[in-house]
Each structure stands twice: as C-alpha cells, then as structure tokens.
Design an enzyme around this catalytic site. Sequence first.
Site, PDB file in Angstrom:
ATOM      1  N   ASP A 149      48.720  30.600  38.984  1.00 14.45           N
ATOM      2  CA  ASP A 149      48.047  30.682  40.236  1.00 14.45           C
ATOM      3  C   ASP A 149      47.295  29.413  39.990  1.00 14.45           C
ATOM      4  O   ASP A 149      47.219  28.852  39.279  1.00 14.45           O
ATOM      5  CB  ASP A 149      47.070  31.786  40.480  1.00 14.45           C
ATOM      6  CG  ASP A 149      46.451  32.246  39.299  1.00 14.45           C
ATOM      7  OD1 ASP A 149      45.990  31.485  38.281  1.00 14.45           O
ATOM      8  OD2 ASP A 149      45.817  33.242  39.202  1.00 14.45           O
ATOM      9  N   ASP A 188      38.298  43.315  39.949  1.00 16.59           N
ATOM     10  CA  ASP A 188      38.593  44.193  41.049  1.00 16.59           C
ATOM     11  C   ASP A 188      40.059  44.420  40.977  1.00 16.59           C
ATOM     12  O   ASP A 188      40.739  45.209  41.726  1.00 16.59           O
ATOM     13  CB  ASP A 188      38.671  43.194  42.296  1.00 16.59           C
ATOM     14  CG  ASP A 188      39.200  42.086  42.380  1.00 16.59           C
ATOM     15  OD1 ASP A 188      40.098  41.965  41.336  1.00 16.59           O
ATOM     16  OD2 ASP A 188      39.584  41.417  43.151  1.00 16.59           O
ATOM     17  N   HIS A 228      42.630  42.633  40.115  1.00 14.93           N
ATOM     18  CA  HIS A 228      43.844  41.631  40.286  1.00 14.93           C
ATOM     19  C   HIS A 228      44.604  41.202  39.245  1.00 14.93           C
ATOM     20  O   HIS A 228      43.926  41.161  37.928  1.00 14.93           O
ATOM     21  CB  HIS A 228      43.299  40.603  41.241  1.00 14.93           C
ATOM     22  CG  HIS A 228      42.469  39.440  40.465  1.00 14.93           C
ATOM     23  ND1 HIS A 228      41.231  38.838  40.790  1.00 14.93           N
ATOM     24  CD2 HIS A 228      42.477  38.923  39.114  1.00 14.93           C
ATOM     25  CE1 HIS A 228      40.616  38.167  40.123  1.00 14.93           C
ATOM     26  NE2 HIS A 228      41.413  38.081  39.204  1.00 14.93           N
ATOM     27  N   GLU A 251      45.117  40.055  45.087  1.00 11.53           N
ATOM     28  CA  GLU A 251      43.949  40.825  45.283  1.00 11.53           C
ATOM     29  C   GLU A 251      44.144  42.450  45.674  1.00 11.53           C
ATOM     30  O   GLU A 251      45.324  42.637  46.090  1.00 11.53           O
ATOM     31  CB  GLU A 251      43.084  40.107  46.394  1.00 11.53           C
ATOM     32  CG  GLU A 251      42.545  38.816  45.546  1.00 11.53           C
ATOM     33  CD  GLU A 251      41.435  38.905  44.530  1.00 11.53           C
ATOM     34  OE1 GLU A 251      41.397  39.947  44.018  1.00 11.53           O
ATOM     35  OE2 GLU A 251      40.817  37.760  44.198  1.00 11.53           O
TER      36      GLU A 251
END
Length: 241
Positions: A66, A133, A135, A140
Amino acid sequence: MIKAFETERELGFTAASTLAKQLIQNEKSVIALPTGATPLPMYEALLELIRFGIVDVESAVFFNLDEYIGISPEDPMAYAFYMNKNLFSHVPKVFHRIPKADTDSPEQEAMMYENEIRKAGGFDLCFLGIGVDGHIGFNEPGTPFDSKTHVSDLDPSTVERNSKEFGRKVPKSAITVGLKTIMRSKHIILMATGEEKSAILKEALTGRVDPAVPASILQLHSNLTVLVDQKAGAGLQDQRQ
Ligand code: PGA
C-alpha cells in the site's frame, strides 16, 4: 500455524529466514511486503542475511501492499521512502514496485498495479501486519472480501494512530492491494507485536469471518503462518504450536 517469540528480534529473524527459504527455493519469487513498525526487525534481519551472502534478492520481484495518496515518494511519510530507507537503498539492483500514489488518477494506478501483480503470477509469499482495527494492507473494516487493488478511505482510527506514530497528519486515503489479491498468495505470514494488537488478533483469528474485521478472512487461507511476540499472542494461548 501460530509461532510465538520472546522478542521482536527473534520474530524478525524467523520472518526473514522464511523469505530466505522461499528465495533459495525459487530466486524469482514474487513477494508482497508490508510497512509500519512491525516489519522493521524483519528488514534488519534480511539485510544481515543478504550481507552474509545467505540469500540473494536480485532476481525476486517485490510488491509493496500500500501507499498513501497525495504525497511524493520522497516525503518521509511515504511508504516508498520507508522502503528505500529500510531495505531497497541497501540492495539497489532489486526490482520492486509500490503504488504510485502521487497521481491524478489513483483508481487507474490501482488497476495497473493489480494487473502487474497478476502478470507476475501473484504472490508466492505475502507478509502482512495487522492494524488495531483489523486491517491488512489498508483494507479497512467493511472492505469486501473480493476486493482487488483499490483506493481506500482510511478509517479515522487508522489516520489518528498513524499520525500519532509519525508526528504529523497522514493522508486520509491510500492505494492498497485488495483482500482477494492477498488471499491468492501461496503462503501468507501475518506478523503482530505488542499489547495493542492482542485483542484484534484474537478476534481476527478466532472470531467470526466478517468484513467488519478484514483480517478474519485469513482464517480461510490454507497456508497461513502467524508470528507473534508474547504480548500480541497473549489471547491465543490455546492455538499456539
Ligand atoms: P504497525 O502497522 O506495524 O505500525 O503496527 C501495522 C499495520 O497497520 O498493518
């Protein structure tokens, strides 16, 4: 398989050794790489293995997972900068790709990136970190499990956490390799260290497989290795080997 380590250094060495084994077996392997704090010990250990002549990375193909949208690769916040600093400036001849996210058309770059990964034959080995979270890459919560490389709006918790870590506001969007692309990897190594990852790791690996926790899809991968330190693995005692 879950392996727990006393120190991040040992974890990093095992991750780097797994990459070395992959490249000794097939020097042209296609490898997916993560960024963040977790993989730093792996990159350190890998550079040592390269220096000792134990592993040669020059024929391999590396794709990063990413990149933030809207900043130049030279910005210290960019993952391109991180990768150069921690790995590629030390091994200059290596072929590596990271999404070009300082472009007017990130959607198009995402599509091209996906095509490049496909043309390379997909990932032989994919290293991942996990966000608090849930991810993986920058997929996400709520990202469809069949997603390919795409533009991702970052969760406010991710923006906040990464901004705090960096000391400056990070961008709110990124290009990330998708969950389906990750799941097509022949072997996945998920790494997690520190207490802050303990709860989400347990949820991801033992809870419901649900897009609300993107990493939970990894439960359905047939060749997943999880490397944890004592703190991150605290909730997984029963699953460890
Ligand atoms: P970290 O990030 O290694 O900095 O904790 C992991 C991730 O967000 O994937």
